[in-house]
Write an enzyme that holds these catalytic residues in place. Structure first.
Site, short mmCIF file in Angstrom:
data_model
loop_
_atom_site.label_atom_id
_atom_site.label_comp_id
_atom_site.label_asym_id
_atom_site.label_seq_id
_atom_site.Cartn_x
_atom_site.Cartn_y
_atom_site.Cartn_z
N ASP A 46 -1.10 -3.42 3.08
CA ASP A 46 -2.53 -2.65 2.81
C ASP A 46 -2.87 -2.09 3.53
O ASP A 46 -2.72 -2.02 4.47
CB ASP A 46 -3.43 -3.91 1.47
CG ASP A 46 -4.14 -3.71 0.55
OD1 ASP A 46 -3.62 -1.85 0.66
OD2 ASP A 46 -4.78 -4.35 0.25
N ASP A 53 -4.21 -0.04 -8.98
CA ASP A 53 -5.36 -0.91 -9.22
C ASP A 53 -5.89 -1.12 -10.28
O ASP A 53 -6.23 -2.05 -10.69
CB ASP A 53 -6.64 -1.23 -7.81
CG ASP A 53 -5.98 -1.94 -6.61
OD1 ASP A 53 -4.76 -2.37 -6.35
OD2 ASP A 53 -6.88 -1.39 -5.57
C1 DGJ Z 1 -6.79 -3.14 -2.55
C2 DGJ Z 1 -5.25 -3.78 -2.90
O1 DGJ Z 1 -4.80 -2.77 -3.80
C3 DGJ Z 1 -5.75 -5.06 -3.78
O2 DGJ Z 1 -4.02 -5.66 -4.53
C4 DGJ Z 1 -5.75 -5.71 -3.18
O3 DGJ Z 1 -5.16 -6.81 -2.62
C5 DGJ Z 1 -6.84 -5.62 -2.33
N1 DGJ Z 1 -7.18 -4.27 -1.77
C6 DGJ Z 1 -7.29 -6.92 -1.05
O4 DGJ Z 1 -8.29 -6.26 -0.86
#
Ligand code: DGJ
Length: 726
Positions: A479, A549
């Site tokens: 990430d 997301d």
């Molecule tokens: C952003 C990601 O897109 C989410 O899926 C998740 O992993 C969060 N970060 C966790 O902080």
């Protein structure tokens, strides 16, 4: 031969199965861009028929090669100086303070295969017979600067891959200010500027605006390609659709600051360029040194956006993605993020995994919050040590229990970041990107590690490797949750601070190369707050990417539709999440969430223990069906039949030799507007296809010309149909 040189006319002709790209050497000096478009057998230089030998008032004359204007020449790689006033592809400052470059053609070489780009992601060949590459050298005699323009043509693809290598063969340092990776000229301006814009949770929305005289551009200054503008540009005829009209497309294989720009001059010539954003960029090229600009993948389609996308999908799926997972069907996963956020412990995760196992999920992914003291997003990034309060048996204990269930185990990291509240930051406050004496602006309470510094890269590789070696881990979610603000490095002198944003990305690429080579059996999925930085550069390291997301089924129609302009379905992470959706609060049917996610890399992101028995049975059926169709979705050809941006519904088709998958979903039902007819594409008209569910057998020509009718009764009513060739 894909690439030929006509010695008499001094013409380079690059031919793909359906396109031609022609350049000419003018008076042994200038390399000109003469033609790009539908395939032609040959090109004739008929000067009367070509608008290059023009003289225009208030344009400088190039007296060395005759009385015509340098300002209107379609130079293949334009520079600043000697009268071309349009934006240059190359701009440098020399030791005498001057900015003028004069490139003259030196020669060329045609070689089989494609040479890797040092330190950069790039398309590749597996054998030299798959491609040919043309290298053309241009030189500035006064300074000893030379540029090698390279063009690769793959034998079975309509892509042309371009990049530029800059060499300082002189005796003084040269300060590079602009090094574009590709420039083309089109000899009219009747195009739409088509690009993919967005923000967090609303990535890659398709935008079109007419090309106008003057400059138009999209870019990123965030040190990441960003959620906001994908490094992609298409110039398309205003009437272009999925199946008709000229489309010139450019996709940049790069993950940092980028720019896609067009300039239409007073004489209606369009110059289109793609490269590293000159904003904030500068590079000191010392005598004997080289600078490699990243590559751009161009394609031209005479038949609209559909063919453009299929060219990208195939090339990126097969010759940009790498590693053992490239050609494998990947596991159905469950991720705990939206199920628990930071509030989990070993028992909760095991309960989620146990339930997931019963419905056919293959991989349990533990997301953010397993390390340091991370109970919220305000601390611990950089301290990659397990939090024993939550996981008393460590990662190893949890991973072993998950694998004993017969599932694989995966883990989240955000290795490029450091929290201000972390042991790492307390020990090394100068290891983040920052500018001396300036405020360090946090975003999500975090700063960005300075990947331009070798010691920081080593720390990250060691820290991540030691966790990966400590337990049976089969998957990593990588990430990256902020954009850069004060881009500077304590590891470099003042004179090199303008190199840092590019050096940052080069550092990230180096880390990814080291980790993915050291752990070839681990599937790495990219993520940047969802689909930020979901660019072609990242696909070289991550064969799949968390698309957004936002996993609301309706939002995903738009997001996955826009993403599919360039990215193949096998790269798109797509999850079924809980309702009401956590981003838009919408409640959508489980079937629609499953159908839309099944045409990506299917995953679940909720606690299945909260579902009713009926819903659990539906999830089980979804996964069984997904396993039957995933090969076709991931490795077939995609046709976008209906667009949520233009229609009340969305229809995507995926075709292999033996199977068709059709995903149909109503975006916005309206009473009394009749039914929607969806005509399939890309089928064998003489073949017969059986609908797996109803058993009805259709002829290929029937499906393509009569089509299938859907009554759009309710929002998010969806169908996921499989047809087997009989
Ligand atoms: C952003 C990601 O897109 C989410 O899926 C998740 O992993 C969060 N970060 C966790 O902080």
């Amino acid at each position: 031969m894909a690439i030929s040189y006509d010695k008499e006319q001094k013409l380079f002709h690059l031919q793909t199965p359906n396109t031609s790209y022609v350049m000419g050497v003018c008076e042994d000096t200038h390399l000109l861009h003469l033609y790009y478009g539908a395939k032609i057998k040959s090109y004739s230089v008929v000067m009367e028929n070509f608008p290059i030998r023009e003289h225009r008032s208030f344009e400088c004359e190039d007296i060395s090669i005759g009385a015509y204007s340098t300002g209107t020449l379609p130079l293949e790689y334009p520079v600043y100086g000697h009268g071309d006033y349009r934006s240059p592809a190359f701009h440098a400052e020399y030791c005498d303070g001057s900015h003028i470059t004069a490139l003259t053609y030196q020669g060329y070489e045609i070689k089989k295969g494609k040479t890797p780009l040092k330190g950069l992601p790039a398309t590749y060949t597996e054998s030299d017979d798959e491609a040919e590459t043309l290298y053309i050298t241009l030189m500035d005699q006064l300074t000893g600067l030379s540029l090698i323009l390279s063009y690769t043509v793959f034998e079975d693809s309509d892509a042309i891959v371009k990049s530029v290598l800059v060499k300082n063969g002189g005796s003084s340092s040269i300060y590079l200010k602009t090094v574009m990776s590709s420039c083309i000229h089109l000899f009219d301006k009747d195009y739409d500027f088509v690009h993919l814009e967005g923000t967090w949770a609303r990535e890659r929305s398709i935008q079109k605006r007419p090309l106008m005289t003057g400059t138009m551009s999209i870019d990123s200054k965030r040190t990441t390609s960003s959620h906001h503008h994908s490094p992609f540009l298409a110039l398309a005829r205003p009437y272009a659709t999925e199946t008709c009209g000229d489309v010139y497309a450019m996709s940049f294989v790069y993950s940092g600051n980028h720019i896609e720009t067009t300039e239409v001059d007073a004489f209606d010539t369009t110059r289109a360029m793609v490269g590293i954003n000159p904003f904030g960029f500068g590079w000191n090229l010392n005598p004997g040194e080289e600078f490699q600009a990243p590559e751009v993948v161009l394609t031209y389609s005479a038949t609209g956006f559909g063919a453009m996308s299929r060219t990208y999908h195939k090339l990126y799926r097969t010759r940009l993605c790498r590693g053992k997972f490239r050609d494998l069907e990947r596991p159905v996963l469950i991720n705990n993020w939206e199920a628990t956020y930071f509030g989990f412990n070993e028992e909760k995760i095991l309960r989620i995994a146990e339930k997931a196992k019963t419905v056919g999920v293959e991989l349990m992914v533990l997301d953010d919050g397993w390390f340091g003291k991370r109970d919220s997003d305000n601390c611990s990034l950089g301290d990659w040590v397990v939090d024993k309060r939550k996981l008393p048996n460590g990662i190893e204990g949890l991973a072993s229990k998950v694998t004993e269930l017969g599932m694989q185990f995966g883990l989240w990291f955000e290795p490029e970041m450091v929290s201000e509240d972390s042991d790492l930051y307390r020990a090394h406050p100068d290891w983040c990107l920052h500018v001396k004496d300036r405020r360090r602006t946090p975003s999500r309470f975090q700063l960005i590690l300075d990947m331009s510094r070798p010691e920081v890269r080593d720390y990250v590789v060691d820290a991540v490797s030691s966790v990966l070696s400590s337990a049976p881990i089969s998957y990593v979610k990588w990430d990256m949750n902020r954009n850069a603000s004060e881009v500077g490095s304590a590891g470099y002198p003042e004179s090199q601070q303008s190199e840092i944003s590019h050096r940052y990305i080069l550092g990230v690429y180096e880390i990814l190369e080291r980790l993915t080579s050291a752990f070839p059996d681990i599937l790495f999925e990219g993520c940047s707050g969802g689909g930020g930085r979901f660019d072609a550069g990242m696909l070289y390291y991550f064969p799949q990417y968390w698309t957004s997301d936002d996993s609301d089924a309706l939002e995903r129609l738009y997001i996955q539709h826009g993403t599919s302009m360039v990215m193949p379905a096998c790269t798109m992470g797509a999850h079924v999440s809980a309702v009401p959706n956590h981003q838009v609060r919408r409640t959508t049917p489980l079937k629609a969430r499953g159908d839309v996610a099944s045409v990506g890399q299917l995953g679940y992101e909720l606690d299945l223990n909260t579902l009713s028995e009926e819903e659990i049975q539906a999830v089980k059926a979804q996964i069984i069906k997904y396993k039957e169709l995933r090969h076709t979705v991931h490795y077939g050809e995609m046709y976008r039949l209906k667009s949520p941006f233009d229609d009340r519904c969305c229809a995507w088709e995926y075709v292999t030799e033996n199977q068709i998958v059709l995903m149909y979903c109503v975006a916005h039902a309206r009473v009394g507007l009749g039914r929607t007819c969806v005509k399939l594409e890309g089928l064998d008209p003489d073949a017969k296809y059986r609908d797996k569910e109803s058993g009805v057998v259709y002829d290929g020509d029937y499906l393509m010309h009569v089509g299938l009718y859907f009554t759009d009764k309710a929002d998010l009513e969806s169908q996921l149909l499989i047809f087997d060739r009989v």
